[in-house]
Design a protein around this motif. Structure first.
Motif, PDB file in Angstrom:
ATOM      1  N   VAL A 258      42.925  52.618  46.638  1.00 29.49           N
ATOM      2  CA  VAL A 258      42.820  51.568  45.395  1.00 29.49           C
ATOM      3  C   VAL A 258      43.283  52.602  44.238  1.00 29.49           C
ATOM      4  O   VAL A 258      42.810  53.362  43.906  1.00 29.49           O
ATOM      5  CB  VAL A 258      41.407  51.346  45.143  1.00 29.49           C
ATOM      6  CG1 VAL A 258      41.219  50.324  43.960  1.00 29.49           C
ATOM      7  CG2 VAL A 258      40.824  50.440  46.470  1.00 29.49           C
ATOM      8  N   ASP A 259      44.154  51.671  43.141  1.00 30.95           N
ATOM      9  CA  ASP A 259      44.384  52.359  42.209  1.00 30.95           C
ATOM     10  C   ASP A 259      43.963  51.633  40.957  1.00 30.95           C
ATOM     11  O   ASP A 259      43.761  50.547  40.918  1.00 30.95           O
ATOM     12  CB  ASP A 259      46.168  52.037  41.644  1.00 30.95           C
ATOM     13  CG  ASP A 259      46.969  53.151  42.707  1.00 30.95           C
ATOM     14  OD1 ASP A 259      46.441  54.309  42.859  1.00 30.95           O
ATOM     15  OD2 ASP A 259      47.894  52.695  43.230  1.00 30.95           O
ATOM     16  N   ILE A 260      43.269  52.288  40.079  1.00 25.16           N
ATOM     17  CA  ILE A 260      42.172  51.512  38.914  1.00 25.16           C
ATOM     18  C   ILE A 260      42.773  52.273  37.664  1.00 25.16           C
ATOM     19  O   ILE A 260      43.301  52.942  37.809  1.00 25.16           O
ATOM     20  CB  ILE A 260      40.929  51.685  39.207  1.00 25.16           C
ATOM     21  CG1 ILE A 260      40.583  53.579  38.997  1.00 25.16           C
ATOM     22  CG2 ILE A 260      40.395  51.325  40.469  1.00 25.16           C
ATOM     23  CD1 ILE A 260      38.965  53.867  39.180  1.00 25.16           C
TER      24      ILE A 260
ATOM     25  N   GLY B 225      49.366  46.180  52.117  1.00 23.81           N
ATOM     26  CA  GLY B 225      48.961  45.771  50.801  1.00 23.81           C
ATOM     27  C   GLY B 225      47.942  44.986  50.624  1.00 23.81           C
ATOM     28  O   GLY B 225      47.859  43.881  51.528  1.00 23.81           O
ATOM     29  N   VAL B 226      46.963  44.989  49.973  1.00 22.44           N
ATOM     30  CA  VAL B 226      45.870  43.871  49.768  1.00 22.44           C
ATOM     31  C   VAL B 226      45.953  43.597  48.278  1.00 22.44           C
ATOM     32  O   VAL B 226      45.844  44.568  47.519  1.00 22.44           O
ATOM     33  CB  VAL B 226      44.702  44.541  50.209  1.00 22.44           C
ATOM     34  CG1 VAL B 226      43.405  43.759  50.037  1.00 22.44           C
ATOM     35  CG2 VAL B 226      44.530  45.136  51.604  1.00 22.44           C
ATOM     36  N   PRO B 227      45.782  42.263  47.846  1.00 23.17           N
ATOM     37  CA  PRO B 227      45.862  41.947  46.655  1.00 23.17           C
ATOM     38  C   PRO B 227      44.905  42.624  45.819  1.00 23.17           C
ATOM     39  O   PRO B 227      43.536  42.619  46.352  1.00 23.17           O
ATOM     40  CB  PRO B 227      45.499  40.312  46.866  1.00 23.17           C
ATOM     41  CG  PRO B 227      45.868  39.985  48.017  1.00 23.17           C
ATOM     42  CD  PRO B 227      45.494  41.129  49.070  1.00 23.17           C
ATOM     43  N   ALA B 228      45.227  43.076  44.768  1.00 22.20           N
ATOM     44  CA  ALA B 228      44.376  43.890  43.703  1.00 22.20           C
ATOM     45  C   ALA B 228      43.166  42.781  43.139  1.00 22.20           C
ATOM     46  O   ALA B 228      42.012  43.015  42.919  1.00 22.20           O
ATOM     47  CB  ALA B 228      45.160  44.345  42.623  1.00 22.20           C
ATOM     48  N   ASP B 229      43.324  41.481  42.998  1.00 27.30           N
ATOM     49  CA  ASP B 229      42.338  40.647  42.492  1.00 27.30           C
ATOM     50  C   ASP B 229      41.183  40.489  43.640  1.00 27.30           C
ATOM     51  O   ASP B 229      40.167  40.441  43.367  1.00 27.30           O
ATOM     52  CB  ASP B 229      43.002  39.287  42.167  1.00 27.30           C
ATOM     53  CG  ASP B 229      43.768  38.473  43.270  1.00 27.30           C
ATOM     54  OD1 ASP B 229      44.138  39.232  44.291  1.00 27.30           O
ATOM     55  OD2 ASP B 229      43.955  37.265  43.003  1.00 27.30           O
ATOM     56  N   LEU B 230      41.657  40.634  44.848  1.00 31.42           N
ATOM     57  CA  LEU B 230      40.547  40.292  46.016  1.00 31.42           C
ATOM     58  C   LEU B 230      39.826  41.853  45.715  1.00 31.42           C
ATOM     59  O   LEU B 230      38.481  41.486  45.836  1.00 31.42           O
ATOM     60  CB  LEU B 230      41.121  40.337  47.269  1.00 31.42           C
ATOM     61  CG  LEU B 230      40.127  40.497  48.643  1.00 31.42           C
ATOM     62  CD1 LEU B 230      39.334  39.321  48.613  1.00 31.42           C
ATOM     63  CD2 LEU B 230      40.967  40.570  49.930  1.00 31.42           C
ATOM     64  N   VAL B 231      40.128  42.921  45.799  1.00 31.79           N
ATOM     65  CA  VAL B 231      39.355  44.132  45.579  1.00 31.79           C
ATOM     66  C   VAL B 231      38.946  44.289  44.211  1.00 31.79           C
ATOM     67  O   VAL B 231      37.708  44.530  44.181  1.00 31.79           O
ATOM     68  CB  VAL B 231      40.511  45.303  45.728  1.00 31.79           C
ATOM     69  CG1 VAL B 231      39.531  46.556  45.632  1.00 31.79           C
ATOM     70  CG2 VAL B 231      41.071  45.337  47.184  1.00 31.79           C
ATOM     71  N   GLN B 232      39.431  43.399  43.245  1.00 30.10           N
ATOM     72  CA  GLN B 232      38.390  43.518  41.838  1.00 30.10           C
ATOM     73  C   GLN B 232      37.458  42.593  42.165  1.00 30.10           C
ATOM     74  O   GLN B 232      36.356  42.901  41.517  1.00 30.10           O
ATOM     75  CB  GLN B 232      39.569  42.871  40.895  1.00 30.10           C
ATOM     76  CG  GLN B 232      38.938  43.005  39.669  1.00 30.10           C
ATOM     77  CD  GLN B 232      38.663  44.140  38.955  1.00 30.10           C
ATOM     78  OE1 GLN B 232      39.833  44.953  38.861  1.00 30.10           O
ATOM     79  NE2 GLN B 232      37.419  44.453  38.593  1.00 30.10           N
TER      80      GLN B 232
ATOM     81  N   PRO C  32      34.693  51.552  40.859  1.00 31.94           N
ATOM     82  CA  PRO C  32      33.542  51.780  40.334  1.00 31.94           C
ATOM     83  C   PRO C  32      33.235  50.438  39.144  1.00 31.94           C
ATOM     84  O   PRO C  32      34.276  49.755  38.934  1.00 31.94           O
ATOM     85  CB  PRO C  32      33.598  52.895  39.275  1.00 31.94           C
ATOM     86  CG  PRO C  32      35.212  53.520  39.515  1.00 31.94           C
ATOM     87  CD  PRO C  32      35.614  52.657  40.411  1.00 31.94           C
ATOM     88  N   GLN C  33      32.047  50.005  39.054  1.00 31.01           N
ATOM     89  CA  GLN C  33      31.688  49.019  37.992  1.00 31.01           C
ATOM     90  C   GLN C  33      32.302  49.293  36.981  1.00 31.01           C
ATOM     91  O   GLN C  33      32.594  50.218  36.334  1.00 31.01           O
ATOM     92  CB  GLN C  33      30.283  48.864  37.936  1.00 31.01           C
ATOM     93  CG  GLN C  33      29.534  48.313  39.141  1.00 31.01           C
ATOM     94  CD  GLN C  33      29.915  46.870  39.337  1.00 31.01           C
ATOM     95  OE1 GLN C  33      30.551  46.069  38.561  1.00 31.01           O
ATOM     96  NE2 GLN C  33      29.103  46.486  40.318  1.00 31.01           N
ATOM     97  N   GLY C  34      33.206  48.138  36.453  1.00 29.53           N
ATOM     98  CA  GLY C  34      33.803  47.975  35.121  1.00 29.53           C
ATOM     99  C   GLY C  34      35.207  48.568  35.172  1.00 29.53           C
ATOM    100  O   GLY C  34      36.027  48.332  34.100  1.00 29.53           O
TER     101      GLY C  34
ATOM    102  N   THR D 274      44.319  47.898  39.911  1.00 31.69           N
ATOM    103  CA  THR D 274      45.866  47.669  39.564  1.00 31.69           C
ATOM    104  C   THR D 274      46.646  47.495  41.043  1.00 31.69           C
ATOM    105  O   THR D 274      47.576  46.643  40.898  1.00 31.69           O
ATOM    106  CB  THR D 274      46.518  48.856  38.811  1.00 31.69           C
ATOM    107  OG1 THR D 274      46.339  50.028  39.285  1.00 31.69           O
ATOM    108  CG2 THR D 274      45.872  48.749  37.465  1.00 31.69           C
ATOM    109  N   SER D 275      46.099  47.978  42.080  1.00 31.93           N
ATOM    110  CA  SER D 275      46.919  47.949  43.369  1.00 31.93           C
ATOM    111  C   SER D 275      46.045  48.431  44.481  1.00 31.93           C
ATOM    112  O   SER D 275      45.032  49.194  44.127  1.00 31.93           O
ATOM    113  CB  SER D 275      48.117  48.607  43.339  1.00 31.93           C
ATOM    114  OG  SER D 275      47.986  50.045  43.482  1.00 31.93           O
ATOM    115  N   ALA D 276      46.156  47.910  45.717  1.00 28.51           N
ATOM    116  CA  ALA D 276      45.342  48.337  46.688  1.00 28.51           C
ATOM    117  C   ALA D 276      45.926  48.292  48.303  1.00 28.51           C
ATOM    118  O   ALA D 276      46.969  47.336  48.070  1.00 28.51           O
ATOM    119  CB  ALA D 276      44.076  47.460  46.925  1.00 28.51           C
ATOM    120  N   ALA D 277      45.781  49.150  48.984  1.00 26.29           N
ATOM    121  CA  ALA D 277      46.372  48.868  50.465  1.00 26.29           C
ATOM    122  C   ALA D 277      45.409  49.549  51.370  1.00 26.29           C
ATOM    123  O   ALA D 277      44.687  50.524  51.102  1.00 26.29           O
ATOM    124  CB  ALA D 277      47.610  49.792  50.309  1.00 26.29           C
ATOM    125  N   LEU D 278      45.386  48.766  52.652  1.00 19.36           N
ATOM    126  CA  LEU D 278      45.023  49.400  53.727  1.00 19.36           C
ATOM    127  C   LEU D 278      45.797  50.188  54.687  1.00 19.36           C
ATOM    128  O   LEU D 278      46.744  49.845  54.901  1.00 19.36           O
ATOM    129  CB  LEU D 278      44.203  48.131  54.662  1.00 19.36           C
ATOM    130  CG  LEU D 278      43.368  48.597  55.930  1.00 19.36           C
ATOM    131  CD1 LEU D 278      42.131  49.052  55.487  1.00 19.36           C
ATOM    132  CD2 LEU D 278      43.250  46.956  56.616  1.00 19.36           C
TER     133      LEU D 278
END
Length: 142
Positions: free
Chosen positions: A139-141, A91-98, A1-3, A7-11
């Protein structure tokens, strides 16, 4: 969600057919160009090896750079033959998903490239009849 802060992501995707051997590296690249998603029925005008939209070519065939990033954003080593029906997690970089959360229009997806030749693999897609066979971006947020 916006805002939200990622913190982490994985495909995670399911292998539906496979001839990949142990020792194969699967790399994940961010796609830099928009493309038209297929409908699962091989309709004309959707992304393929040469075109990303109807009558619009990738900058480089097969979504090679600059159509995708030069460097992988994630990878996994296949240490043993992958059984059909098995899930693979990368794993996918959290900053990319951010960046995608902050600017959804910047999300052109990910390209999976397996190093080597002489093998073939099929993955479950978003069109899979059983929703449990579809790829997922976990995705962990905060």
């Amino acid at each position: 969600p916006q805002g939200a802060t990622v913190t982490s992501a994985a495909l995670v995707f399911e292998v539906t057919f496979n001839t990949i051997e142990a020792g194969t590296k699967i790399r994940v690249f961010a796609v830099n160009e928009s493309w038209t998603e297929g409908s699962g029925d091989h309709s004309a005008g959707v992304a393929n090896q040469v075109q990303r939209h109807q009558d619009v070519d990738w900058s480089a065939a097969g979504a090679a750079p600059p159509s995708r990033g030069d460097l992988p954003v994630g990878s996994t080593m296949v240490n043993a033959p992958i059984d059909v029906g098995s899930d693979v997690e990368i794993g996918v970089p959290a900053d990319l998903v951010q960046a995608w959360v902050d600017d959804p229009a910047s999300n052109n997806g990910l390209a999976l490239i397996a190093a080597g030749s002489g093998f073939y693999v099929e993955l479950g897609s978003s069109e899979a009849t059983n929703e449990f066979n579809r790829p997922v971006l976990l995705v962990d947020i905060q």
